[in-house]
Write a protein that holds these residues in place. Structure first.
Motif, PDB file in Angstrom:
ATOM      1  N   ILE A 196       0.851  -1.192   0.000  1.00 48.97           N
ATOM      2  CA  ILE A 196       0.000   0.000   0.000  1.00 48.97           C
ATOM      3  C   ILE A 196       0.886   1.240   0.000  1.00 48.97           C
ATOM      4  N   SER A 197       0.670   2.108  -0.972  1.00 50.24           N
ATOM      5  CA  SER A 197       1.312   3.416  -1.026  1.00 50.24           C
ATOM      6  C   SER A 197       0.219   4.472  -0.915  1.00 50.24           C
ATOM      7  N   ARG A 198       0.620   5.712  -0.640  1.00 55.95           N
ATOM      8  CA  ARG A 198      -0.397   6.729  -0.358  1.00 55.95           C
ATOM      9  C   ARG A 198      -0.051   8.057  -1.031  1.00 55.95           C
ATOM     10  N   LEU A 199      -1.033   8.598  -1.734  1.00 59.49           N
ATOM     11  CA  LEU A 199      -0.932   9.921  -2.331  1.00 59.49           C
ATOM     12  C   LEU A 199      -2.084  10.782  -1.837  1.00 59.49           C
ATOM     13  N   VAL A 200      -1.799  12.036  -1.544  1.00 68.14           N
ATOM     14  CA  VAL A 200      -2.830  13.024  -1.271  1.00 68.14           C
ATOM     15  C   VAL A 200      -2.815  14.022  -2.418  1.00 68.14           C
ATOM     16  N   ILE A 201      -3.984  14.293  -2.988  1.00 66.40           N
ATOM     17  CA  ILE A 201      -4.077  15.132  -4.187  1.00 66.40           C
ATOM     18  C   ILE A 201      -5.101  16.237  -3.958  1.00 66.40           C
ATOM     19  N   LEU A 202      -4.676  17.450  -4.231  1.00 63.85           N
ATOM     20  CA  LEU A 202      -5.554  18.616  -4.177  1.00 63.85           C
ATOM     21  C   LEU A 202      -5.308  19.440  -5.425  1.00 63.85           C
ATOM     22  N   GLY A 203      -6.335  19.543  -6.280  1.00 66.60           N
ATOM     23  CA  GLY A 203      -6.141  20.213  -7.556  1.00 66.60           C
ATOM     24  C   GLY A 203      -5.106  19.468  -8.374  1.00 66.60           C
ATOM     25  N   ASP A 204      -4.066  20.179  -8.835  1.00 69.03           N
ATOM     26  CA  ASP A 204      -2.982  19.558  -9.593  1.00 69.03           C
ATOM     27  C   ASP A 204      -1.795  19.181  -8.717  1.00 69.03           C
ATOM     28  N   THR A 205      -1.911  19.402  -7.419  1.00 71.02           N
ATOM     29  CA  THR A 205      -0.788  19.154  -6.519  1.00 71.02           C
ATOM     30  C   THR A 205      -0.917  17.788  -5.870  1.00 71.02           C
ATOM     31  N   MET A 206       0.199  17.040  -5.844  1.00 74.35           N
ATOM     32  CA  MET A 206       0.214  15.708  -5.253  1.00 74.35           C
ATOM     33  C   MET A 206       1.307  15.636  -4.191  1.00 74.35           C
ATOM     34  N   TRP A 207       0.997  14.951  -3.105  1.00 73.09           N
ATOM     35  CA  TRP A 207       1.969  14.717  -2.036  1.00 73.09           C
ATOM     36  C   TRP A 207       2.109  13.208  -1.815  1.00 73.09           C
ATOM     37  N   VAL A 208       3.344  12.723  -1.748  1.00 75.77           N
ATOM     38  CA  VAL A 208       3.602  11.331  -1.374  1.00 75.77           C
ATOM     39  C   VAL A 208       3.551  11.233   0.147  1.00 75.77           C
ATOM     40  N   LYS A 209       2.663  10.390   0.673  1.00 77.26           N
ATOM     41  CA  LYS A 209       2.518  10.214   2.117  1.00 77.26           C
ATOM     42  C   LYS A 209       2.799   8.783   2.570  1.00 77.26           C
ATOM     43  N   GLY A 210       3.202   7.925   1.645  1.00 77.77           N
ATOM     44  CA  GLY A 210       3.559   6.565   2.029  1.00 77.77           C
ATOM     45  C   GLY A 210       3.941   5.769   0.798  1.00 77.77           C
ATOM     46  N   PHE A 211       4.859   4.810   0.977  1.00 80.84           N
ATOM     47  CA  PHE A 211       5.276   3.973  -0.151  1.00 80.84           C
ATOM     48  C   PHE A 211       5.593   2.565   0.329  1.00 80.84           C
ATOM     49  N   ASN A 212       5.002   1.591  -0.350  1.00 85.21           N
ATOM     50  CA  ASN A 212       5.365   0.172  -0.210  1.00 85.21           C
ATOM     51  C   ASN A 212       5.194  -0.353   1.221  1.00 85.21           C
ATOM     52  N   ASP A 213       4.093   0.010   1.852  1.00 84.11           N
ATOM     53  CA  ASP A 213       3.764  -0.491   3.191  1.00 84.11           C
ATOM     54  C   ASP A 213       3.337  -1.953   3.062  1.00 84.11           C
ATOM     55  N   CYS A 214       4.098  -2.837   3.695  1.00 80.76           N
ATOM     56  CA  CYS A 214       3.838  -4.285   3.610  1.00 80.76           C
ATOM     57  C   CYS A 214       3.599  -4.914   4.990  1.00 80.76           C
ATOM     58  N   THR A 215       3.344  -4.086   6.003  1.00 83.81           N
ATOM     59  CA  THR A 215       3.252  -4.616   7.363  1.00 83.81           C
ATOM     60  C   THR A 215       2.136  -5.634   7.516  1.00 83.81           C
ATOM     61  N   HIS A 216       1.073  -5.523   6.715  1.00 80.54           N
ATOM     62  CA  HIS A 216      -0.055  -6.448   6.814  1.00 80.54           C
ATOM     63  C   HIS A 216       0.236  -7.797   6.166  1.00 80.54           C
ATOM     64  N   LEU A 217       1.326  -7.893   5.413  1.00 83.88           N
ATOM     65  CA  LEU A 217       1.613  -9.115   4.666  1.00 83.88           C
ATOM     66  C   LEU A 217       2.432 -10.120   5.466  1.00 83.88           C
ATOM     67  N   GLY A 218       2.946  -9.697   6.622  1.00 84.44           N
ATOM     68  CA  GLY A 218       3.666 -10.646   7.459  1.00 84.44           C
ATOM     69  C   GLY A 218       5.101 -10.849   7.005  1.00 84.44           C
TER      70      GLY A 218
END
Length: 218
Positions: A196-218
């Protein structure tokens, strides 16, 4: 008493969309001389049993999140990965075609994995130059980025102040993170299946808020 000021938790800005980019689960293996079924020029393998388990774990991880919508692509591995979460949330996934995987031209249908393992010259040039177009008849990196950006902005525009699960592909996550962060085109390639990775987007602006979260996969 002296007033105290504590650190605060992150909240997306008003009107922004909070996108969870989920890479589909592991798919069935490529085999020399065999092709996956094709959909509009893209290989369309089903999930491997391990990928099915990853999909279940994604569903368990996110079932209590306040997710307003689920998006998938035209390829069945995203539908299969989204299915457990969709059942938990009683949501019907919507299709965003522009977030389908990179079109790999002559190497689609499973050949790309074989060529990559063999370190074919075209593959090595693609990695060195960060250019998908080095692969015969593949779309270019710029073409991929243009459509991924368009697909992300469409979803974000439709879901202000909402969290959305978007089940996509490794190449798409790499493109999305590069677009949002300004990093080199291939810098974020290689997200794990089920991550799971995470982006927050407002208008044309994007923020990276997480990348390659695998904690749920064990």
């Amino acid at each position: 008493m002296t007033k105290e000021y504590h650190q605060s938790d992150y909240l997306p800005p008003k009107g922004a969309a909070d996108l969870l980019l989920i890479r589909h689960g592991r798919t069935e293996a490529s085999r020399p001389g065999e092709s996956f079924p094709m959909v509009d020029g893209h290989g369309d393998p089903a999930l491997h049993p391990m990928g099915e388990e990853q999909a279940v774990l994604v569903g368990e991880r996110l079932k209590d999140d306040a997710i307003s919508a689920i998006y998938v692509t035209t390829l069945r591995r995203t539908h299969q990965t989204a299915a457990p979460l969709a059942r938990h949330l009683n949501l019907t996934p919507q299709v965003e075609p522009d977030l389908r995987e990179i079109r790999l031209g002559d190497w689609d249908g499973g050949e790309y994995r074989i060529k990559a393992a063999e370190k074919a010259p075209e593959f090595m040039r693609a990695i060195e130059r960060e250019e998908w177009g080095e692969i015969p008849n593949a779309e270019t990196t710029q073409q991929l980025h243009d459509r991924v950006r368009a697909g992300l902005l469409r979803i974000a525009t439709a879901h202000p102040d909402e969290r959305v699960a978007v089940v996509v592909h490794g190449g798409v996550i790499g493109a999305a993170m590069s677009i949002a962060s300004g990093a080199r085109p291939f810098h974020f390639n290689g997200a794990n299946n089920g991550s799971i990775s995470r982006l927050v987007i407002l208008g044309d602006t994007m923020w990276v808020k997480g990348f390659n979260d695998c904690t749920h996969l064990g």
